[in-house]
Design a protein around this motif. Structure first.
Motif, PDB file in Angstrom:
ATOM      1  N   GLN A 184      72.032  29.715  59.747  1.00 34.90           N
ATOM      2  CA  GLN A 184      71.054  28.972  60.550  1.00 34.90           C
ATOM      3  C   GLN A 184      71.737  28.009  61.515  1.00 34.90           C
ATOM      4  OE1 GLN A 184      67.766  29.479  60.932  1.00 34.90           O
ATOM      5  NE2 GLN A 184      68.218  31.251  59.637  1.00 34.90           N
ATOM      6  N   LEU A 185      72.798  27.354  61.080  1.00 35.20           N
ATOM      7  CA  LEU A 185      73.562  26.469  61.966  1.00 35.20           C
ATOM      8  C   LEU A 185      74.105  27.257  63.155  1.00 35.20           C
ATOM      9  CD1 LEU A 185      74.931  23.679  62.529  1.00 35.20           C
ATOM     10  CD2 LEU A 185      76.863  24.540  61.216  1.00 35.20           C
ATOM     11  N   MET A 186      74.621  28.444  62.893  1.00 33.56           N
ATOM     12  CA  MET A 186      75.160  29.286  63.963  1.00 33.56           C
ATOM     13  C   MET A 186      74.052  29.728  64.917  1.00 33.56           C
ATOM     14  SD  MET A 186      78.303  29.271  63.472  1.00 33.56           S
ATOM     15  CE  MET A 186      79.415  28.834  62.176  1.00 33.56           C
ATOM     16  N   LYS A 187      72.915  30.101  64.376  1.00 32.83           N
ATOM     17  CA  LYS A 187      71.796  30.546  65.217  1.00 32.83           C
ATOM     18  C   LYS A 187      71.276  29.416  66.105  1.00 32.83           C
ATOM     19  CE  LYS A 187      70.060  34.397  62.475  1.00 32.83           C
ATOM     20  NZ  LYS A 187      68.940  34.909  61.665  1.00 32.83           N
ATOM     21  N   LYS A 188      71.413  28.180  65.648  1.00 29.44           N
ATOM     22  CA  LYS A 188      70.955  27.028  66.430  1.00 29.44           C
ATOM     23  C   LYS A 188      72.007  26.551  67.433  1.00 29.44           C
ATOM     24  CE  LYS A 188      67.927  25.287  62.807  1.00 29.44           C
ATOM     25  NZ  LYS A 188      67.713  24.207  61.829  1.00 29.44           N
ATOM     26  N   GLY A 189      73.077  27.309  67.586  1.00 32.75           N
ATOM     27  CA  GLY A 189      74.092  26.949  68.573  1.00 32.75           C
ATOM     28  C   GLY A 189      75.321  26.294  67.982  1.00 32.75           C
ATOM     29  N   ALA A 190      75.404  26.170  66.671  1.00 32.46           N
ATOM     30  CA  ALA A 190      76.577  25.627  65.973  1.00 32.46           C
ATOM     31  C   ALA A 190      77.016  24.285  66.539  1.00 32.46           C
ATOM     32  CB  ALA A 190      77.725  26.629  65.993  1.00 32.46           C
ATOM     33  N   ASN A 191      76.092  23.334  66.590  1.00 33.18           N
ATOM     34  CA  ASN A 191      76.428  21.979  67.036  1.00 33.18           C
ATOM     35  C   ASN A 191      77.311  21.333  65.970  1.00 33.18           C
ATOM     36  OD1 ASN A 191      76.580  19.286  67.686  1.00 33.18           O
ATOM     37  ND2 ASN A 191      74.415  19.078  68.170  1.00 33.18           N
ATOM     38  N   TYR A 192      78.590  21.168  66.292  1.00 36.62           N
ATOM     39  CA  TYR A 192      79.549  20.642  65.324  1.00 36.62           C
ATOM     40  C   TYR A 192      79.211  19.235  64.859  1.00 36.62           C
ATOM     41  CZ  TYR A 192      82.256  24.598  67.056  1.00 36.62           C
ATOM     42  OH  TYR A 192      82.660  25.839  67.423  1.00 36.62           O
ATOM     43  N   ASN A 193      78.482  18.491  65.675  1.00 32.74           N
ATOM     44  CA  ASN A 193      78.124  17.134  65.283  1.00 32.74           C
ATOM     45  C   ASN A 193      77.100  17.110  64.162  1.00 32.74           C
ATOM     46  OD1 ASN A 193      79.836  15.570  67.005  1.00 32.74           O
ATOM     47  ND2 ASN A 193      78.634  16.412  68.680  1.00 32.74           N
ATOM     48  N   GLN A 194      76.484  18.244  63.874  1.00 30.34           N
ATOM     49  CA  GLN A 194      75.578  18.328  62.735  1.00 30.34           C
ATOM     50  C   GLN A 194      76.335  18.516  61.423  1.00 30.34           C
ATOM     51  OE1 GLN A 194      72.986  21.529  63.933  1.00 30.34           O
ATOM     52  NE2 GLN A 194      71.498  20.111  64.816  1.00 30.34           N
ATOM     53  N   LEU A 195      77.625  18.832  61.520  1.00 32.57           N
ATOM     54  CA  LEU A 195      78.437  18.981  60.315  1.00 32.57           C
ATOM     55  C   LEU A 195      78.806  17.604  59.777  1.00 32.57           C
ATOM     56  CD1 LEU A 195      80.932  21.757  61.444  1.00 32.57           C
ATOM     57  CD2 LEU A 195      78.924  22.025  59.988  1.00 32.57           C
ATOM     58  N   ILE A 196      78.414  17.362  58.569  1.00 31.76           N
ATOM     59  CA  ILE A 196      78.782  16.106  57.923  1.00 31.76           C
ATOM     60  C   ILE A 196      80.043  16.382  57.118  1.00 31.76           C
ATOM     61  CG2 ILE A 196      78.100  14.364  56.235  1.00 31.76           C
ATOM     62  CD1 ILE A 196      75.160  15.028  57.126  1.00 31.76           C
ATOM     63  N   ILE A 197      81.108  15.697  57.495  1.00 33.53           N
ATOM     64  CA  ILE A 197      82.398  15.892  56.836  1.00 33.53           C
ATOM     65  C   ILE A 197      82.744  14.555  56.179  1.00 33.53           C
ATOM     66  CG2 ILE A 197      84.788  16.625  57.122  1.00 33.53           C
ATOM     67  CD1 ILE A 197      83.827  17.964  59.783  1.00 33.53           C
ATOM     68  N   PRO A 198      82.341  14.399  54.913  1.00 31.56           N
ATOM     69  CA  PRO A 198      82.508  13.110  54.244  1.00 31.56           C
ATOM     70  C   PRO A 198      83.942  12.584  54.306  1.00 31.56           C
ATOM     71  CG  PRO A 198      81.266  14.639  52.868  1.00 31.56           C
ATOM     72  CD  PRO A 198      81.804  15.424  54.034  1.00 31.56           C
ATOM     73  N   GLN A 199      84.045  11.319  54.672  1.00 36.74           N
ATOM     74  CA  GLN A 199      85.277  10.544  54.587  1.00 36.74           C
ATOM     75  C   GLN A 199      86.293  10.837  55.701  1.00 36.74           C
ATOM     76  OE1 GLN A 199      86.855  10.672  50.593  1.00 36.74           O
ATOM     77  NE2 GLN A 199      88.755   9.700  51.206  1.00 36.74           N
ATOM     78  N   LEU A 200      86.162  11.942  56.438  1.00 33.85           N
ATOM     79  CA  LEU A 200      87.191  12.317  57.409  1.00 33.85           C
ATOM     80  C   LEU A 200      87.338  11.302  58.533  1.00 33.85           C
ATOM     81  CD1 LEU A 200      89.357  14.235  58.437  1.00 33.85           C
ATOM     82  CD2 LEU A 200      87.538  15.568  59.541  1.00 33.85           C
ATOM     83  N   GLY A 201      86.263  10.981  59.227  1.00 29.73           N
ATOM     84  CA  GLY A 201      86.346  10.019  60.329  1.00 29.73           C
ATOM     85  C   GLY A 201      86.860   8.670  59.859  1.00 29.73           C
ATOM     86  N   GLU A 202      86.378   8.257  58.704  1.00 29.91           N
ATOM     87  CA  GLU A 202      86.810   6.980  58.117  1.00 29.91           C
ATOM     88  C   GLU A 202      88.309   6.996  57.808  1.00 29.91           C
ATOM     89  OE1 GLU A 202      86.124   4.814  53.866  1.00 29.91           O
ATOM     90  OE2 GLU A 202      84.317   5.560  54.866  1.00 29.91           O
ATOM     91  N   ASP A 203      88.800   8.091  57.243  1.00 32.18           N
ATOM     92  CA  ASP A 203      90.225   8.185  56.904  1.00 32.18           C
ATOM     93  C   ASP A 203      91.098   8.234  58.155  1.00 32.18           C
ATOM     94  OD1 ASP A 203      89.665   8.007  54.237  1.00 32.18           O
ATOM     95  OD2 ASP A 203      90.335  10.033  53.728  1.00 32.18           O
ATOM     96  N   LEU A 204      90.635   8.924  59.193  1.00 31.39           N
ATOM     97  CA  LEU A 204      91.404   8.951  60.442  1.00 31.39           C
ATOM     98  C   LEU A 204      91.519   7.541  61.020  1.00 31.39           C
ATOM     99  CD1 LEU A 204      89.956  12.184  62.097  1.00 31.39           C
ATOM    100  CD2 LEU A 204      92.188  11.916  60.985  1.00 31.39           C
ATOM    101  N   ALA A 205      90.423   6.791  60.990  1.00 33.98           N
ATOM    102  CA  ALA A 205      90.442   5.404  61.482  1.00 33.98           C
ATOM    103  C   ALA A 205      91.393   4.544  60.652  1.00 33.98           C
ATOM    104  CB  ALA A 205      89.030   4.825  61.467  1.00 33.98           C
ATOM    105  N   LYS A 206      91.369   4.723  59.335  1.00 35.96           N
ATOM    106  CA  LYS A 206      92.265   3.952  58.462  1.00 35.96           C
ATOM    107  C   LYS A 206      93.730   4.255  58.764  1.00 35.96           C
ATOM    108  CE  LYS A 206      89.291   3.328  54.421  1.00 35.96           C
ATOM    109  NZ  LYS A 206      89.076   3.719  53.011  1.00 35.96           N
ATOM    110  N   LEU A 207      94.060   5.546  58.904  1.00 37.44           N
ATOM    111  CA  LEU A 207      95.447   5.919  59.214  1.00 37.44           C
ATOM    112  C   LEU A 207      95.895   5.310  60.533  1.00 37.44           C
ATOM    113  CD1 LEU A 207      95.399   9.636  58.056  1.00 37.44           C
ATOM    114  CD2 LEU A 207      96.901   7.844  57.142  1.00 37.44           C
ATOM    115  N   LYS A 208      95.018   5.349  61.530  1.00 41.37           N
ATOM    116  CA  LYS A 208      95.370   4.778  62.833  1.00 41.37           C
ATOM    117  C   LYS A 208      95.542   3.266  62.766  1.00 41.37           C
ATOM    118  CE  LYS A 208      94.087   6.241  66.749  1.00 41.37           C
ATOM    119  NZ  LYS A 208      93.378   6.635  67.958  1.00 41.37           N
TER     120      LYS A 208
END
Length: 123
Positions: free
Chosen positions: A50-74
């Motif tokens: 269904q995600l693919m049929k709706k155009g696969a908007n990557y921002n709809q993917l919830i990837i727990p902790q990833l953005g937070e960890d990238l910010a911490k590393l930086k």
């Protein structure tokens, strides 16, 4: 200062090989991999379709902790990778393996430099 270098390609496109090679050539480097954070493959196949049929908007993917960890590393803080449970130390060069580049805002907003790898299936 810490620089997040995104290495983007399709699955099997050589992201890990490039990251590992760069890590041996650059001084003060750590590698962080999207695969250790992703949860989409744990979703029912019907939801992925269904995600693919709706155009696969990557921002709809919830990837727990990833953005937070990238910010911490930086910002110079260590993080623990959720899948392998290994500590990633902050480094001057943070190599981030991702299939999305900057298209996934939560993680892409932290990328300072991006390499898109293209590999033709006819090569």
């Amino acid at each position: 200062m810490h620089y997040l270098i995104g290495i983007a390609a399709v699955p099997g496109g050589g992201k890990s090989l490039l990251a590992q090679t760069l890590a041996t050539k650059l001084f003060d480097t750590s590698i962080i991999d999207y695969d250790s954070y992703q949860t989409i493959t744990q979703q029912p196949l019907e939801e992925i379709i269904q995600l693919m049929k709706k155009g696969a908007n990557y921002n709809q993917l919830i990837i727990p902790q990833l953005g937070e960890d990238l910010a911490k590393l930086k910002s110079g803080k260590s993080v623990t990778e959720p899948l392998k449970k290994i500590e990633i130390s902050p480094a001057k060069y943070l190599l981030f393996e991702t299939p999305f580049g900057r298209e996934h805002f939560d993680s892409g907003q932290h990328i300072d430099m991006l390499f898109w790898m293209y590999r033709s299936m006819w090569l």
